[in-house]
Design an enzyme around this catalytic site. Structure first.
Site, PDB file in Angstrom:
ATOM      1  N   PHE A  82     -11.638  -6.970  13.791  1.00 25.33           N
ATOM      2  CA  PHE A  82     -10.562  -7.465  12.938  1.00 25.33           C
ATOM      3  C   PHE A  82     -10.218  -6.413  11.885  1.00 25.33           C
ATOM      4  O   PHE A  82     -11.094  -5.875  11.229  1.00 25.33           O
ATOM      5  CB  PHE A  82     -10.971  -8.776  12.263  1.00 25.33           C
ATOM      6  CG  PHE A  82      -9.933  -9.290  11.302  1.00 25.33           C
ATOM      7  CD1 PHE A  82      -8.700  -9.722  11.763  1.00 25.33           C
ATOM      8  CD2 PHE A  82     -10.187  -9.335   9.935  1.00 25.33           C
ATOM      9  CE1 PHE A  82      -7.732 -10.185  10.887  1.00 25.33           C
ATOM     10  CE2 PHE A  82      -9.227  -9.806   9.059  1.00 25.33           C
ATOM     11  CZ  PHE A  82      -7.992 -10.226   9.537  1.00 25.33           C
ATOM     12  N   GLN A  83      -8.959  -6.103  11.724  1.00 27.12           N
ATOM     13  CA  GLN A  83      -8.454  -5.105  10.778  1.00 27.12           C
ATOM     14  C   GLN A  83      -9.094  -3.734  10.990  1.00 27.12           C
ATOM     15  O   GLN A  83      -9.384  -3.016  10.039  1.00 27.12           O
ATOM     16  CB  GLN A  83      -8.609  -5.586   9.327  1.00 27.12           C
ATOM     17  CG  GLN A  83      -7.700  -6.782   9.039  1.00 27.12           C
ATOM     18  CD  GLN A  83      -7.524  -7.085   7.567  1.00 27.12           C
ATOM     19  OE1 GLN A  83      -8.420  -6.860   6.764  1.00 27.12           O
ATOM     20  NE2 GLN A  83      -6.375  -7.648   7.207  1.00 27.12           N
ATOM     21  N   LYS A 112     -17.471  -0.295   5.676  1.00 28.72           N
ATOM     22  CA  LYS A 112     -17.972  -1.248   4.680  1.00 28.72           C
ATOM     23  C   LYS A 112     -19.469  -1.101   4.422  1.00 28.72           C
ATOM     24  O   LYS A 112     -19.917  -1.155   3.285  1.00 28.72           O
ATOM     25  CB  LYS A 112     -17.674  -2.671   5.194  1.00 28.72           C
ATOM     26  CG  LYS A 112     -17.811  -3.768   4.162  1.00 28.72           C
ATOM     27  CD  LYS A 112     -17.299  -5.087   4.745  1.00 28.72           C
ATOM     28  CE  LYS A 112     -17.096  -6.165   3.694  1.00 28.72           C
ATOM     29  NZ  LYS A 112     -18.291  -6.629   3.036  1.00 28.72           N
ATOM     30  N   MET A 125      24.515   8.369   2.128  1.00 22.85           N
ATOM     31  CA  MET A 125      24.459   9.699   2.711  1.00 22.85           C
ATOM     32  C   MET A 125      24.772   9.662   4.204  1.00 22.85           C
ATOM     33  O   MET A 125      25.496  10.509   4.730  1.00 22.85           O
ATOM     34  CB  MET A 125      23.080  10.336   2.468  1.00 22.85           C
ATOM     35  CG  MET A 125      22.981  11.774   2.941  1.00 22.85           C
ATOM     36  SD  MET A 125      24.212  12.846   2.167  1.00 22.85           S
ATOM     37  CE  MET A 125      23.327  13.434   0.726  1.00 22.85           C
ATOM     38  N   GLU A 148       0.809  -1.215   0.000  1.00 21.36           N
ATOM     39  CA  GLU A 148       0.000   0.000   0.000  1.00 21.36           C
ATOM     40  C   GLU A 148       0.844   1.269   0.000  1.00 21.36           C
ATOM     41  O   GLU A 148       0.423   2.305  -0.501  1.00 21.36           O
ATOM     42  CB  GLU A 148      -0.969   0.011   1.180  1.00 21.36           C
ATOM     43  CG  GLU A 148      -2.109  -1.003   1.067  1.00 21.36           C
ATOM     44  CD  GLU A 148      -1.769  -2.376   1.615  1.00 21.36           C
ATOM     45  OE1 GLU A 148      -0.574  -2.617   1.915  1.00 21.36           O
ATOM     46  OE2 GLU A 148      -2.687  -3.211   1.747  1.00 21.36           O
TER      47      GLU A 148
END
Lengths: 166, 573
Positions: free
Chosen positions: B123-124, B173, B487, B61
């Site tokens: 959940f999630q 949802k 760097m 993502e």
């Protein structure tokens, strides 16, 4: 940026009355290291809008940045700094003070002088209600302290600008 | 007022959340969505697959957000992402913060658990609106279907207007199957959000007065010039007031490099003449910059002789880090345009050569301390970038990762036009370049798009090679492999007694085989004479290519200003 002296500012914010808005404002202060001395929030006459009265301190550069950052938040409609105008301010304190028999008259007298009220009386404690500006509340707390203060609840400052007089 | 919609008739018909979502996306001109599915957005995906929207399935993502970011920077449009709840949402945070730091317009849609489960540690479930509050321009959690269309339209409006930025919309949802009436779109009006595009004319008058008096002016341009599409106006302005120009990292491409007015980039790795000019100018006109610490160095020593004019659309940028003489709040392009008119009417031509001494001084700084390196037996990274510039005629869209690769690119690719240099400037987010190149390639299918990477940062989102190959994107990846996190190693060499703590990356994958494993073409150069042939072959191959260059391991980026020092205190080669 500026090494100027720090000053206390009372800011009044008109904000959308929606979940999460207070968190945006508080998060801005914590995320950018600004101070909040007190904060009061409630609905206005328009149920869609809340007023937040916030006391902060900083030098001119910091205060300018605070006001700009607040204005940048999408849910903040208006920011007013009472430093720029004449205003009235009030704090409300509820003070639970130990009321020994020999002190009771004195407590009532002090409460009277400060135009406060006794809102609850128990066998050992009186609960007083006092309103006024910060100094007034600090003053009564100073007088009551020797008698034993059990608990205090304070609202923090709320303020409104004064109307112009004719 | 009756709402009549041509396609649907009278709008009392109720639409599902999904229909509303897709309709608003269409109205907003979205054509591409970068995303990754999951349980909370499965309904959206089910509907999306039956539409004409192009969906790019990334492999992480974070890659989706960087890709949308690259797409936005290359196209000037709003980049759009769609991810699921919980980990899908948290994985977007680095990408969102990167876009926020560079003011890139994105709308990120995250799935959320159904409204009834919010707050139950389902959940999630994560509070992504809470998590992203400080790194978005604004965000929404839609809990009432009646608010859906309005929130979506506001999200696009806020993302692209004013100082652009990412906006996140969290979609539970159950919102997708709920129904509401969809009112026709009209322009979004937010009483608490009214960006100020037109500058105050009185302030501009003061600017012109300063320009007339100035003997040693300097224009400092930043990302705001590119975001406001003001490069043409900037060029005209510099010509009219006869001023040299430097830019920040984000401003590269806003001004052509082939003129004597061009000073190169300012700041920690800026050119000698740009940094010296900033310290000696008597008027600095800063346009669309925010005076980042990598630009200013030690604040007290920054532009000590100059009156500073600061033009920016975001009032918070002004007087945040630097005291300025004249603040101007307005859109950069609009402001430069108005300034050009005032200048044309009042001062055009009056300088006629009077700034010769200033330009002579700049020329002297340029000839004494120029950007330089010496290509010997081992490949120099700067040489690879200059060769790439030559072979692409400076016309490629270049993305970078973060670190030495980014700074060498800034110094040696000589960006002449806007929207061609795509880099994570503010956040400095490693892993940005490859997904951003994917987004840029989708926005510009006919351009050459190259990600210039180090061996460290390429490994942060290397999985996106699969995305590039899946969609047949001819993205080129140039890996400058020095087997160090270069760097940080450079800082350790210069300021930490060469204690290379944690920066040695001797174990790396075989990038050639890795490219092949993903289905890309892998090429490698280990000697200087192989650099051009490898670049030629890679650039001409019509597919995803990874080109690895084994470069001088301990090459440093110079000039360098130690953090917190005045920017005139440069370490030179």
């Amino acid at each position: 940026m500026n090494q100027e002296k720090e000053e206390k500012h009372i800011l009044s914010l008109m904000v959308d009355n929606r979940p999460g808005v207070l968190s945006r404002i508080v998060g801005l202060f914590s995320g950018r290291g600004f101070n909040i001395e007190s904060l009061c929030v409630a609905e206005t006459a328009d149920a869609d809008i809340s007023r937040i009265t916030l006391v902060t301190c900083g030098d001119m550069g910091v205060i300018e940045q605070i006001k700009k950052q607040l204005n940048k938040l999408i849910n903040v409609i208006k920011v007013v700094d009472f430093m720029d105008m004449s205003f009235v301010q009030r704090d409300l304190a509820l003070i639970k003070v130990r009321a020994k028999p020999e002190h009771r008259a004195e407590i009532l007298r002090i409460t009277d002088i400060f135009r406060g009220r006794v809102v609850d009386v128990g066998s050992e404690f009186y609960t007083l209600e006092v309103t006024g500006d910060l100094e007034k509340i600090d003053a009564i707390l100073g007088l009551l302290k020797p008698m034993g203060i059990k608990e205090i609840a304070r609202t923090g400052t709320i303020a409104l600008p004064r109307e112009k007089r004719k | 007022m009756t709402f009549i919609n041509e396609s649907w008739g009278v709008c009392t018909i109720k639409r599902t959340g999904i229909e509303i979502f897709l309709k608003v996306l269409e109205e907003e001109g979205v054509d591409t969505i970068f995303g990754y599915p999951g349980a909370s957005v499965i309904d959206i995906y089910d509907a999306l697959v039956k539409t004409d929207f192009k969906h790019i399935l990334v492999r992480h993502e974070q890659g989706a957000v960087h890709a949308a970011d690259g797409y936005a920077r290359a196209s000037g449009k709003v980049g759009v992402c769609l991810v699921t709840s919980g980990p899908g949402a948290t994985n977007t945070v680095s990408g969102i913060a990167a876009a926020h730091a560079d003011s890139i317009p994105l709308v990120v849609f995250t799935g959320q658990v159904p409204t009834g489960l919010i707050g139950n540690d389902a959940f999630q479930e994560v509070d992504i609106v809470g998590i992203t509050r400080p790194c978005t321009k604004h965000n929404y959690l839609v809990t009432k279907i009646e608010d859906l269309a309005g929130s979506l339209r506001e999200a696009f409006h806020i993302a692209r207007s004013g100082r652009p930025g990412p906006v996140l919309v969290d979609l539970p949802k159950d919102m997708m199957s709920s129904k509401a009436e969809l009112k026709p779109a009209k322009s979004v009006e937010l009483k608490s959000y009214q960006p100020n595009y037109k500058p105050n004319v009185r302030q501009l008058g003061k600017v012109v007065a300063l320009i007339k008096k100035a003997k040693r002016p300097l224009i400092l341009a930043g990302g705001g010039v590119i975001l406001s599409k003001g490069a043409g106006e900037l060029r005209k302005f510099a010509e009219a007031i006869e001023s040299p120009v430097t830019t920040t990292l984000m401003g590269l491409g806003a001004f052509p490099t082939n003129t004597s007015k061009w000073l190169g980039m300012i700041g920690m790795h800026g050119t000698y003449r740009a940094n010296m000019a900033s310290a000696n100018c008597d008027l600095m006109i800063a346009v669309g910059v925010r005076f980042d610490d990598r630009v200013t160095g030690k604040i007290d020593a920054f532009a000590p002789k100059a009156k500073i004019v600061h033009i920016d659309i975001d009032p918070t940028s002004i007087r945040k880090n630097i005291s300025v003489a004249i603040p101007v709040v307005g859109d950069c392009r609009e402001t430069l345009n108005m300034l050009n008119e005032l200048v044309a009417a009042q001062v055009e031509g009056v300088f006629n050569g009077s700034r010769g001494a200033w330009f002579d001084q700049i020329e002297e700084w340029k000839s004494t301390k120029k950007l330089d390196y010496h290509q010997k037996n081992v490949i120099k990274p700067q040489y690879v970038i200059e060769a790439l510039h030559r072979l692409t005629k400076g016309e490629a869209v270049i993305t970078t990762e973060v670190g030495q690769n980014q700074m060498w690119t800034a110094q040696y690719y000589h960006f002449d036009r806007p929207n061609c240099f795509i880099t994570s400037g503010g956040l400095g987010c490693m892993g940005f370049g490859l997904p951003a190149a994917i987004g840029a390639q989708i926005a510009c299918p006919d351009r050459v798009v190259v990600d210039i990477a180090g061996d460290g940062s390429i490994q942060m989102n290397i999985q996106e090679l699969a995305t590039a190959v899946q969609y047949g994107l001819p993205v080129k990846v140039v890996i400058l492999n020095n087997q160090y996190l270069g760097m940080v190693r450079q800082w350790q060499e210069l300021f930490y007694d060469k204690c290379y703590a944690g920066t040695c990356m001797e174990h790396a994958p075989d990038f050639l085989k890795l490219a092949e494993a993903y289905g890309a073409l892998g090429l490698r150069a280990t000697r200087p004479e192989q650099v051009e042939p490898v670049l030629r072959e890679g650039l001409s191959a019509p597919r995803t290519v990874v080109m690895e260059f084994k470069v001088e391991r301990e090459e440093n980026v110079y000039p360098m200003v130690p953090a917190g020092a005045p920017i005139t205190e440069m370490l030179l080669v």
